[in-house]
Design an enzyme around this catalytic site. Structure first.
Site, PDB file in Angstrom:
ATOM      1  N   HIS A  67       0.621  -1.135   0.074  1.00 46.45           N
ATOM      2  CA  HIS A  67       0.115   0.189  -0.197  1.00 46.45           C
ATOM      3  C   HIS A  67       0.865   1.409   0.087  1.00 46.45           C
ATOM      4  O   HIS A  67       1.898   1.214   0.729  1.00 46.45           O
ATOM      5  CB  HIS A  67      -1.079   0.058   1.066  1.00 46.45           C
ATOM      6  CG  HIS A  67      -2.175  -0.850   1.189  1.00 46.45           C
ATOM      7  ND1 HIS A  67      -1.936  -2.388   1.102  1.00 46.45           N
ATOM      8  CD2 HIS A  67      -3.274  -0.702   0.925  1.00 46.45           C
ATOM      9  CE1 HIS A  67      -3.125  -2.835   0.988  1.00 46.45           C
ATOM     10  NE2 HIS A  67      -4.054  -1.915   0.981  1.00 46.45           N
ATOM     11  N   VAL A 123      -9.434   5.103   3.378  1.00 43.54           N
ATOM     12  CA  VAL A 123      -9.822   6.550   3.211  1.00 43.54           C
ATOM     13  C   VAL A 123     -11.062   6.931   2.690  1.00 43.54           C
ATOM     14  O   VAL A 123     -11.650   7.965   3.086  1.00 43.54           O
ATOM     15  CB  VAL A 123      -8.909   7.309   2.241  1.00 43.54           C
ATOM     16  CG1 VAL A 123      -7.287   7.206   2.767  1.00 43.54           C
ATOM     17  CG2 VAL A 123      -8.846   6.383   0.853  1.00 43.54           C
TER      18      VAL A 123
END
Length: 168
Positions: A67, A123
């Protein structure tokens, strides 16, 4: 894409169809293939999470490290996956003030130094303010807690990605 159609695919095609779900880590999807046929999208994602939860710590860390940092170098260089680009933009991370950018940079550096992997948060379920608060708060966790939290957040990220792409 429909769950029925995914159930009919061989392992390679299944992994190719859902490669986007777990950031640059199609092994999670590929290993879950053996649990098909899946009666629902929820069951399919559950099988993928079973694979992830049963994975070795090395495999988990490789996934976590796949990530990108939030508002980090890859985002600036426009080198993120399409999914990460859209997710970070949705949280406003592509529109940071210089002060916010500096805060993200400092927290990313502190987090990486403390744990050896990037900060992971879904997010799409946050905005830049709540992300910054979480980054600061989670710096006080121990490494095992952060690995577990990163896997939990990856579960949320992958679930939303799959729900966007697959129907029952």
């Amino acid at each position: 894409m429909r769950i029925h159609d995914l159930n009919e695919l061989d392992r390679e095609a299944f992994a190719a169809a859902l490669h986007f779900a777990f950031e640059l880590s199609p092994w999670v999807v590929e290993r879950a293939w053996t649990a098909r046929p899946f009666p629902s999208v929820e069951a399919m994602h559950g099988a993928m999470m079973d694979v992830l939860n049963a994975a070795s710590e090395d495999d988990k860390l490789a996934l976590i490290r796949a990530h990108p940092e939030l508002a980090g170098k890859a985002a600036i260089a426009k080198a993120l996956t399409a999914e990460s680009t859209a997710e970070q933009a949705g949280a406003g991370l592509d529109r940071l003030t210089p002060e916010e950018f500096a805060r993200f940079h400092d927290l990313n550096a502190a987090y990486g130094k403390a744990f050896g992997f990037p900060f992971i948060i879904c997010v799409r379920l946050n905005d830049k303010s709540s992300i910054l608060r979480a980054m600061q708060a989670r710096l006080s966790n121990d490494r095992a807690t952060e690995i577990a939290e990163a896997i939990k957040q990856i579960g949320l990220i992958s679930k939303l990605r799959i729900q966007d792409a697959v129907t029952d």
